[in-house]
Design a protein around this motif. Structure first.
Motif, PDB file in Angstrom:
ATOM      1  N   VAL A   1     -95.404  18.486 -43.029  1.00  0.00           N
ATOM      2  CA  VAL A   1     -95.526  18.632 -41.580  1.00  0.00           C
ATOM      3  C   VAL A   1     -94.456  19.622 -41.117  1.00  0.00           C
ATOM      4  N   PRO A   2     -94.830  20.815 -40.692  1.00  0.00           N
ATOM      5  CA  PRO A   2     -93.835  21.824 -40.344  1.00  0.00           C
ATOM      6  C   PRO A   2     -93.057  21.428 -39.096  1.00  0.00           C
ATOM      7  N   PRO A   3     -91.754  21.710 -39.066  1.00  0.00           N
ATOM      8  CA  PRO A   3     -90.941  21.349 -37.913  1.00  0.00           C
ATOM      9  C   PRO A   3     -90.847  22.475 -36.881  1.00  0.00           C
ATOM     10  N   LEU A   4     -90.764  22.073 -35.639  1.00  0.00           N
ATOM     11  CA  LEU A   4     -90.415  22.960 -34.526  1.00  0.00           C
ATOM     12  C   LEU A   4     -89.118  22.415 -33.966  1.00  0.00           C
ATOM     13  N   ILE A   5     -88.021  23.181 -34.083  1.00  0.00           N
ATOM     14  CA  ILE A   5     -86.699  22.661 -33.762  1.00  0.00           C
ATOM     15  C   ILE A   5     -85.916  23.657 -32.898  1.00  0.00           C
ATOM     16  N   VAL A   6     -84.789  23.204 -32.389  1.00  0.00           N
ATOM     17  CA  VAL A   6     -83.840  24.078 -31.715  1.00  0.00           C
ATOM     18  C   VAL A   6     -82.940  24.701 -32.781  1.00  0.00           C
ATOM     19  N   ASP A   7     -82.760  25.997 -32.707  1.00  0.00           N
ATOM     20  CA  ASP A   7     -82.010  26.725 -33.735  1.00  0.00           C
ATOM     21  C   ASP A   7     -80.504  26.517 -33.542  1.00  0.00           C
ATOM     22  N   TYR A   8     -80.042  25.358 -34.020  1.00  0.00           N
ATOM     23  CA  TYR A   8     -78.630  25.023 -33.869  1.00  0.00           C
ATOM     24  C   TYR A   8     -78.264  23.973 -34.911  1.00  0.00           C
ATOM     25  N   ALA A   9     -77.080  24.140 -35.502  1.00  0.00           N
ATOM     26  CA  ALA A   9     -76.498  23.156 -36.425  1.00  0.00           C
ATOM     27  C   ALA A   9     -77.438  22.866 -37.599  1.00  0.00           C
TER      28      ALA A   9
ATOM     29  N   THR B   1    -108.952  16.534 -37.196  1.00  0.00           N
ATOM     30  CA  THR B   1    -109.361  17.515 -36.191  1.00  0.00           C
ATOM     31  C   THR B   1    -109.001  17.000 -34.806  1.00  0.00           C
ATOM     32  N   GLY B   2    -109.415  17.726 -33.786  1.00  0.00           N
ATOM     33  CA  GLY B   2    -109.109  17.309 -32.429  1.00  0.00           C
ATOM     34  C   GLY B   2    -107.885  18.023 -31.895  1.00  0.00           C
ATOM     35  N   PRO B   3    -107.261  17.482 -30.852  1.00  0.00           N
ATOM     36  CA  PRO B   3    -106.089  18.123 -30.246  1.00  0.00           C
ATOM     37  C   PRO B   3    -104.943  18.258 -31.249  1.00  0.00           C
ATOM     38  N   LEU B   4    -104.077  19.216 -31.001  1.00  0.00           N
ATOM     39  CA  LEU B   4    -102.849  19.332 -31.781  1.00  0.00           C
ATOM     40  C   LEU B   4    -102.076  18.034 -31.633  1.00  0.00           C
ATOM     41  N   ARG B   5    -101.638  17.499 -32.756  1.00  0.00           N
ATOM     42  CA  ARG B   5    -100.885  16.239 -32.731  1.00  0.00           C
ATOM     43  C   ARG B   5     -99.459  16.535 -33.175  1.00  0.00           C
ATOM     44  N   ALA B   6     -98.488  16.263 -32.306  1.00  0.00           N
ATOM     45  CA  ALA B   6     -97.078  16.520 -32.597  1.00  0.00           C
ATOM     46  C   ALA B   6     -96.321  15.209 -32.610  1.00  0.00           C
ATOM     47  N   GLY B   7     -95.434  15.070 -33.582  1.00  0.00           N
ATOM     48  CA  GLY B   7     -94.649  13.853 -33.718  1.00  0.00           C
ATOM     49  C   GLY B   7     -93.183  14.090 -33.433  1.00  0.00           C
ATOM     50  N   PHE B   8     -92.527  13.068 -32.944  1.00  0.00           N
ATOM     51  CA  PHE B   8     -91.079  13.054 -32.725  1.00  0.00           C
ATOM     52  C   PHE B   8     -90.563  11.765 -33.333  1.00  0.00           C
TER      53      PHE B   8
ATOM     54  N   HIS C   1     -99.874  17.291 -36.977  1.00  0.00           N
ATOM     55  CA  HIS C   1     -99.906  18.699 -37.369  1.00  0.00           C
ATOM     56  C   HIS C   1     -98.506  19.312 -37.362  1.00  0.00           C
ATOM     57  N   LEU C   2     -97.623  18.747 -36.530  1.00  0.00           N
ATOM     58  CA  LEU C   2     -96.344  19.388 -36.240  1.00  0.00           C
ATOM     59  C   LEU C   2     -95.293  18.319 -35.964  1.00  0.00           C
ATOM     60  N   PHE C   3     -94.064  18.585 -36.385  1.00  0.00           N
ATOM     61  CA  PHE C   3     -92.929  17.738 -36.024  1.00  0.00           C
ATOM     62  C   PHE C   3     -92.142  18.460 -34.940  1.00  0.00           C
TER      63      PHE C   3
END
Length: 447
Positions: free
Chosen positions: A340-348, A238-245, A317-319
């Motif tokens: 872990v669902p990805p958030l990406i740039v729609d390219y290649a 729980t807590g803040p949204l945690r995003a990984g790179f 929570h998110l990549f």
């Protein structure tokens, strides 16, 4: 070959190493997985010998290490000088490889040509190099011997998107302006002509193939995952949204764009970032975080062993990965494999892997548009953890079904069998849909 017997395959993987990442890990993983479905002898470069032995393979039985260092070592040293920076100048490195690789294949033929000609192998498969710019002198020799030659997976050379010339120069990618000249290089046409099947890792690579060769191409992304390396269940808490790179800290990966996009949420305490990786931008990124007042909300993990990356990702929570020039996107698959669902740039590469229901995409565009799209997406996703979890589970199931190395080996075996039987080449994946899979994808801001 007699019906019912395992196929005898000579797998050429000049770059193959279980202890490295990127292309060498792909080369090793595919070649080793193929050993479960066929009688495979791997031919690699001598620099990989000790890692093969540590992995339990027997020299002379399971693999052969080719000593090509007399030419490869000085050319590699030259390439490192010309690149002027670790991890930069990829196109320059490929030019150096184009000078040294034919000598490697010359030595391979010297060692195995007689056996190939005598019919000791049913298939010869060149797995690496992955670059479509490097020809294969062995292809024509296999054709003359009547032994099918399979090439690939091939990938690379994705064009730099408009508006990122500054990043292109910072990556020392001056030769990329001339990259398309490889299509006129001696040997390329002969290699493609004499190949019985060509595995292409991206739609872009398929599009670069001559029209006459596309009938022998099979779309098969080169990356996959080892379930033993990526086995953790997602546990972000729980807590803040945690995003990984995860990635090298270099301009085209976009870690600075991610920090800028995330800054309002980081300051508000509704988001935390975990950045895994190291590189020339580390100092600048720390300074950027300090200037934006978000240092306390970002954890810079630095470089981690590949096996330890999942410990960080599984807690997210998110990549979040705003890279603008990924050929394959292996790290995206790894995140998906962990749920872990990805958030990406729609390219290649990532844009092909992330489709509706298993991730989120922001359209490619100028830098400011990508930053704005990521900022909107992060704010939207921070409010809907249930949807994130469901998307992650869908992604995880899709990867488990299609993108393990065991599954990849089965797919390649299907290609071998089609080539040997004269059957149509298999089709494994649907064509990516042009429709975007997020409400902000066409510039719409969710309300």
């Amino acid at each position: 070959m007699m019906t019912g017997q395992r196929l005898r395959v000579l797998a050429i993987a000049e770059a193959a190493n279980p202890e490295w990442v990127s292309v060498p890990l792909v080369g090793w993983s595919l070649a080793n997985a193929l050993r479960e479905v066929a009688d495979v002898h791997i031919v690699t470069q001598v620099r990989n010998r000790d890692a093969f032995l540590r992995a339990g393979l027997r020299e002379g039985v399971d693999f052969t290490a080719i000593e090509s260092e007399a030419l490869a070592r000085p050319l590699w040293a030259l390439g490192q000088k010309l690149r002027m920076g670790e991890g930069k100048g990829w196109t320059t490195l490929q030019l150096i490889n184009a000078l040294s690789y034919p000598w490697f294949e010359h030595l391979v033929w010297k060692a195995f040509g007689a056996d190939i000609t005598a019919g000791q192998y049913d298939i010869v498969h060149r797995i690496t190099p992955l670059s479509p710019t490097l020809s294969s002198p062995i292809a024509a020799k296999c054709a003359r011997a009547g032994v099918p030659f399979v090439l690939g997976p091939l990938n690379g050379g994705v064009p730099w998107p408009e508006g990122f010339d500054r990043e292109r120069r910072r990556e020392r990618e001056w030769l990329s302006y001339l990259r398309s000249a490889y299509k006129a290089l001696p040997g390329r046409r002969a290699t493609l002509t004499h190949a019985s099947a060509i595995l292409v890792g991206s739609r872009h690579t398929l599009g670069e193939m001559p029209e006459a060769m596309r009938g022998k191409c099979v779309y098969l992304p080169e990356n996959a995952i080892d379930p033993a390396r990526f086995s953790h269940a997602p546990a972000p808490g729980t807590g803040p949204l945690r995003a990984g790179f995860v990635g090298r800290l270099v301009p085209y990966k976009g870690p600075d764009m991610l920090i800028e996009a995330a800054a309002p949420l980081l300051r508000a305490g509704t988001l935390r970032l975990d950045l895994v990786g190291d590189g020339p931008m580390m100092g600048d990124l720390r300074a950027q975080a300090e200037a934006l007042g978000v240092s306390e909300a970002i954890t810079f993990h630095g470089w981690l062993p590949h096996k330890d990356v999942q410990n960080v990702l599984a807690a997210c929570h998110l990549f979040a990965f705003p890279s603008i020039r990924e050929f394959g996107g292996g790290v995206v698959l790894e995140a998906m494999a962990l749920g872990v669902p990805p958030l990406i740039v729609d390219y290649a590469g990532p844009g092909e892997l992330v489709q509706a229901g298993r991730g989120y995409k922001v359209p490619i565009g100028p830098r400011e548009r990508i930053i704005s799209g990521f900022r909107t997406a992060l704010a939207f996703l921070a409010e809907d953890r249930t949807a994130l979890a469901e998307t992650g589970q869908t992604a995880r199931a899709w990867v488990a079904q299609n993108f393990t190395w065991d599954r990849k080996a089965e797919q390649v075996l299907d290609v071998y069998q089609a080539v040997l039987s004269g059957a149509p080449l298999p089709v494994f994946f649907e064509r990516p849909t042009p429709a975007s899979c997020a409400p902000w994808a066409q510039g719409e801001v969710p309300t």
